[in-house]
Design an enzyme around this catalytic site. Structure first.
Site, PDB file in Angstrom:
ATOM      1  CG  ASP A  66       5.566   3.579   1.770  1.00 55.88           C
ATOM      2  OD1 ASP A  66       5.546   4.083   2.909  1.00 55.88           O
ATOM      3  OD2 ASP A  66       4.571   3.519   1.035  1.00 55.88           O
ATOM      4  CG  PHE A  82      -1.950   1.136   1.134  1.00 57.44           C
ATOM      5  CD1 PHE A  82      -3.177   0.923   0.518  1.00 57.44           C
ATOM      6  CD2 PHE A  82      -1.675   2.399   1.642  1.00 57.44           C
ATOM      7  CE1 PHE A  82      -4.108   1.950   0.416  1.00 57.44           C
ATOM      8  CE2 PHE A  82      -2.589   3.423   1.538  1.00 57.44           C
ATOM      9  CZ  PHE A  82      -3.814   3.204   0.926  1.00 57.44           C
ATOM     10  CE  LYS A 127      -0.264   5.502   7.715  1.00 61.65           C
ATOM     11  NZ  LYS A 127      -1.658   5.941   7.870  1.00 61.65           N
TER      12      LYS A 127
END
Length: 411
Positions: free
Chosen positions: A241, A156, A270
């Site tokens: 990532d 993702f 985040k």
């Protein structure tokens, strides 16, 4: 007159949100696009590892805003930094230098293996920047056909058109086809498949050290090391990532430190801003100087408010020894989950620090999520079998014990 959004408790003197939950739900239902399957809770306040809903019910938050509230909700240092900066300078645009952004860049470089930073507003934007760097770098150092990017199944990487293409999950891609050309996919941790996929036309290999949205699957060391060697062999960039794994969640600043493999580019978001939107794309070597004025940009990126919040997050992690706490509490959590009450109910526990995936034998994950919420514990379900646990780095043994007590009773 506009209705006040806050009230003061006469006994405690605490200012609290004044929420008409029914009205808020009506507005949401009538006016917000239906892109989210809301849970039946309206949150109004947070402190540390806890949040409260509009009815005053307390919850232990073991999702942390999907790995965003790494230092807990409303950490005093972060709140103070936001308040001070909001009263000084919130936004100036990237036409001008601002001290908080420059200082944050220097701090990120000092605690990592990278040389330069591009700031943005989200994880998807950070990955977009990484993709653009890789594509330009490939053409500059190869040929017009060197634009292929290899990612892993079950990954993702975001929801923009390019990052949803990088996300190797058809359920996210199919409604928006045709997707961006040039991406190919391999099974995660499959070295032979990776070798077959990387060629002279590959400009980058893009991987999560731990697949988060996919269900908490850590990479094998050999897989990431092979990715590094293949990128070096074919002149491609290795992109990690770390949007969910970075900023201390793994028990180290960055998950790549557990593997001894340094990528050319690392993407963050985040937890970096403690709840204030900010993303970052860090690069080293040629990748750090590939983009030039006019190649890329963002109006809001790295603005003084977000940068000050991020600096406060990093300072809190250092001063409160939260890397060590994430490591210790992650190990303790796994130990408690392996104890007798849950034996036979759990198929597998996958973890790195406070990235914890609990795969259940029965397809009960969504039921467990809802019953845990009812009992005051916020967690996440990935499909029917996997519970995703991403508590803030400030949790204590008492918090873990309470969470395990609730989960044991339900499961």
């Amino acid at each position: 007159m506009t209705q006040s959004l806050y009230t003061m408790d006469a006994e405690t003197g605490r200012i609290a949100p004044a929420v008409d939950e029914a009205q808020a739900r009506a507005w949401d239902h009538d006016h917000v696009m239906t892109t989210y399957a809301r849970l039946p809770v309206t949150l109004v306040r947070g402190e540390g590892a806890k949040v409260w809903d509009a009815n005053g019910k307390e919850y232990l938050d073991f999702l942390a805003g999907i790995a965003v509230n790494g230092v807990g909700h409303c950490h005093p240092r972060v709140v103070r930094a936001i308040q001070e900066q909001a009263a000084t300078l919130i936004h100036a645009s990237n036409l001008y230098l601002t001290e908080p952004q420059a200082r944050l860049a220097a701090k990120l470089v000092s605690i990592s293996d990278f040389e330069r930073v591009f700031f943005c507003n989200s994880g998807a934007e950070a990955n977009e920047a990484a993709i653009k760097i890789a594509r330009k770098h490939g053409k500059k150092n190869g040929s017009a056909t060197k634009f292929g990017i290899v990612t892993a199944n079950r990954s993702f990487h975001g929801r923009t058109l390019a990052t949803v293409t990088a996300t190797a999950q058809p359920k996210y891609q199919t409604p928006f086809a045709p997707v961006v050309p040039g991406f190919s996919y391999v099974p995660f941790n499959d070295i032979e498949a990776l070798r077959a996929a990387v060629s002279d036309d590959t400009c980058a290999v893009m991987l999560e050290p731990v697949q988060g949205e996919g269900g908490i699957y850590p990479a094998h060391k050999e897989f990431l090391r092979e990715a590094r060697e293949l990128c070096d062999k074919f002149g491609a960039l290795l992109i990690f990532d770390e949007i969910q794994t970075g900023v201390g969640r793994s028990g180290k600043w960055w998950a790549y430190e557990h593997y001894g493999v340094i990528p050319d580019i690392m993407t963050l978001a985040k937890a970096l801003g403690g709840g204030v939107p900010i993303g970052a794309c860090l690069a080293r070597g040629e990748a750090a100087t590939t983009l030039v004025p006019g190649d890329h940009g963002s109006t809001f990126a790295g603005n003084p408010l977000a940068a000050r919040a991020a600096l406060a997050v990093l300072e809190a992690i250092e001063e409160e020894h939260l890397l060590a706490n994430a490591h210790a509490m992650g190990a303790y959590f796994v130990h408690r989950l392996n104890e007798a009450p849950l034996r036979g109910k759990i198929k597998e526990i996958r973890a790195l620090g406070l990235l914890i995936g609990v795969e259940l034998v029965a397809p009960d994950a969504r039921r467990v999520l809802m019953e845990a919420l009812d009992q005051g514990l916020i967690i996440n379900a990935v499909g029917d079998h996997i519970l995703r646990l991403l508590p803030p780095l400030v949790i204590t043994k008492e918090d873990v014990d309470r969470a395990v007590e609730i989960l044991s009773a339900i499961i």
